[in-house]
Design an enzyme around this catalytic site. Structure first.
Site, PDB file in Angstrom:
ATOM      1  NE  ARG A  22      46.801  34.159  44.265  1.00  0.00           N
ATOM      2  CZ  ARG A  22      46.893  33.454  43.142  1.00  0.00           C
ATOM      3  NH1 ARG A  22      46.494  33.972  42.000  1.00  0.00           N
ATOM      4  NH2 ARG A  22      47.405  32.237  43.153  1.00  0.00           N
ATOM      5  CB  THR A  69      48.927  25.842  48.000  1.00  0.00           C
ATOM      6  OG1 THR A  69      49.909  26.172  46.996  1.00  0.00           O
ATOM      7  CG2 THR A  69      49.667  25.407  49.249  1.00  0.00           C
ATOM      8  N   GLY A 115      45.152  30.438  44.643  1.00  0.00           N
ATOM      9  CA  GLY A 115      45.137  29.540  43.489  1.00  0.00           C
ATOM     10  C   GLY A 115      44.335  28.282  43.785  1.00  0.00           C
ATOM     11  CG  ASP A 125      51.945  31.407  52.250  1.00  0.00           C
ATOM     12  OD1 ASP A 125      51.295  31.673  51.211  1.00  0.00           O
ATOM     13  OD2 ASP A 125      53.188  31.461  52.297  1.00  0.00           O
ATOM     14  CG  ASP A 142      54.070  27.515  49.359  1.00  0.00           C
ATOM     15  OD1 ASP A 142      52.991  26.962  49.664  1.00  0.00           O
ATOM     16  OD2 ASP A 142      54.114  28.632  48.809  1.00  0.00           O
ATOM     17  CG  ASP A 189      52.696  26.843  45.042  1.00  0.00           C
ATOM     18  OD1 ASP A 189      52.574  26.317  43.922  1.00  0.00           O
ATOM     19  OD2 ASP A 189      52.389  28.036  45.263  1.00  0.00           O
ATOM     20  NE  ARG A 240      52.389  32.258  45.020  1.00  0.00           N
ATOM     21  CZ  ARG A 240      51.521  32.996  44.319  1.00  0.00           C
ATOM     22  NH1 ARG A 240      51.874  34.175  43.894  1.00  0.00           N
ATOM     23  NH2 ARG A 240      50.318  32.564  44.065  1.00  0.00           N
TER      24      ARG A 240
HETATM   25  O1  F6P Z   1      50.115  29.162  44.367  1.00  0.00           O
HETATM   26  C1  F6P Z   1      49.700  28.373  43.311  1.00  0.00           C
HETATM   27  C2  F6P Z   1      50.213  28.890  41.996  1.00  0.00           C
HETATM   28  O2  F6P Z   1      49.783  28.006  40.981  1.00  0.00           O
HETATM   29  C3  F6P Z   1      51.731  29.080  41.926  1.00  0.00           C
HETATM   30  O3  F6P Z   1      52.416  27.875  41.717  1.00  0.00           O
HETATM   31  C4  F6P Z   1      51.833  30.062  40.795  1.00  0.00           C
HETATM   32  O4  F6P Z   1      53.013  30.836  40.898  1.00  0.00           O
HETATM   33  C5  F6P Z   1      50.627  30.919  40.962  1.00  0.00           C
HETATM   34  O5  F6P Z   1      49.695  30.170  41.724  1.00  0.00           O
HETATM   35  C6  F6P Z   1      49.977  31.352  39.678  1.00  0.00           C
HETATM   36  O6  F6P Z   1      48.908  32.177  39.973  1.00  0.00           O
HETATM   37  P1  F6P Z   1      47.847  32.663  38.878  1.00  0.00           P
HETATM   38  O7  F6P Z   1      46.861  31.565  38.673  1.00  0.00           O
HETATM   39  O8  F6P Z   1      47.251  33.863  39.507  1.00  0.00           O
HETATM   40  O9  F6P Z   1      48.597  32.948  37.615  1.00  0.00           O
END
Ligand code: F6P
Length: 325
Positions: free
Chosen positions: A76, A129, A15, A107, A133, A131, A175
């Site tokens: 990804r 990130t 992300g 991660d 995390d 997050d 997440r």
């Molecule tokens: O890891 C960053 C994040 O924004 C999370 O908070 C969220 O769950 C996820 O990515 C969303 O991913 P996407 O942009 O693929 O919907």
């Protein structure tokens, strides 16, 4: 003896997060300063497999420090998760003379950096990130901007919540982690926060009792922060309304949290971490993660970083309960 000139690759993965551009800029400018060449790898590990490389110099990162998103794009990559994909990526690095790669991401991206290092390409990971995390670091690129965006959204919801004497559930990202939610709840003086790390069977009863008790003492607005990892905010809002009789709405702020011009902290810390990553590659190191911990910029082996466990900050967790009485 003159230092050997290296070619350093840089990619963003997973992300996107505000401050990634500041990190890219710092990688390029630090590498150039040390006499190295830089190749930007577009679309994360996908770009490594598909040879989506661009030559970068100091000028190619001018005017990006204040921009959200990532100029290198991100993805990804499923293919990079396979041994074949990893071998192809490493072969492409060798083909283009890339000695080491700075991987900016969360991660999942660290695991990618570890795999690439196992294939003989030196790597250093930079925590990027929203997050927060990642256990080895108290700071991750993008969290500061994202939490300020969430805080402003919750402030706005409080206005309308008060006008209509409603309860509002606000869902923030993260997440499976609740750091964004906990910070948002403290910063907004919320009544309740739902965290995936702590959610249990009697949580909804406690939430309902809390909202009711506040209502009974005359409170006109109620803000409940829900971390996305807990579950559907619309269902939670319905449950609150049914069990309290208070009209309740849900708002999912979503990807807005990932955008916007990075805060000062995100620009400065992203610059410092990314510059350190290049210093490590310059010194011939590999399979490292840069971090900010106990008040200092530092670094760990990826294996050590991945073995650490991140928990909800107990001090902040106590604080929200104390202050939302
Ligand atoms: O890891 C960053 C994040 O924004 C999370 O908070 C969220 O769950 C996820 O990515 C969303 O991913 P996407 O942009 O693929 O919907």
């Amino acid at each position: 003896m003159a230092r050997k000139q290296q070619t350093i690759g840089v990619l963003t993965s997973g992300g996107d997060a505000p401050g990634m551009n500041a990190a890219i800029r710092a990688v390029v400018r630090t590498a150039v300063d040390l006499g190295h060449k830089v190749k930007g790898i577009r679309r994360g590990f996908t770009g490594l497999i598909e040879e989506d490389f661009i030559d970068m110099d100091a000028m190619s990162v001018s005017d990006i420090i204040s921009r959200g998103g990532t100029i290198l794009y991100t993805s990804r990559s499923k293919e990079f998760m396979t041994p074949e994909g990893q071998a192809k990526a490493a072969d492409n690095c060798r083909k283009h003379g890339i000695d080491g790669v700075v991987v900016i991401g969360g991660d999942g991206s660290f695991r990618g950096a570890e795999k690439l290092a196992e294939q003989g390409i030196r790597t250093v990971a930079v925590p990027g990130t929203i997050d927060l995390d990642i256990a080895c670091t108290e700071y991750t690129i993008g969290f500061d901007t994202a939490i300020n965006t969430a805080m402003e959204a919750a402030d706005k919801l409080r206005d309308t919540s008060g006008s209509h004497e409603r309860c509002n559930v606000i869902e923030v990202m993260g997440r499976t982690a609740g750091h964004l939610a906990l910070w948002c709840a403290i910063a907004n003086g919320s009544e309740y926060v739902l965290l995936p790390e702590k959610f249990n069977d009697d949580e909804m009863d406690k939430l309902v009792a809390k909202v009711k008790s506040k209502h009974d003492i005359g409170k006109k607005h109620h803000i409940v922060v829900n971390a996305e990892g807990v579950g559907d905010s619309f269902e939670i809002a319905k449950y609150i309304q049914e069990h309290t009789g208070i009209e309740t709405r849900a708002t999912v702020i979503g990807h807005i949290q990932r955008g916007g011009s990075p805060t000062c902290r995100d620009r400065v810390y992203a610059s410092a971490l990314a510059s350190r990553a290049v210093d490590l590659l310059d010194q011939g190191q590999t399979c490292r993660v840069v971090a900010f911990r106990h008040g200092h910029f530092t670094d760990y082996s990826i294996a050590e970083a991945m073995s650490m466990q991140k928990t909800i900050d107990p001090v902040l967790d106590k604080l929200i309960h104390k202050l939302s009485r």
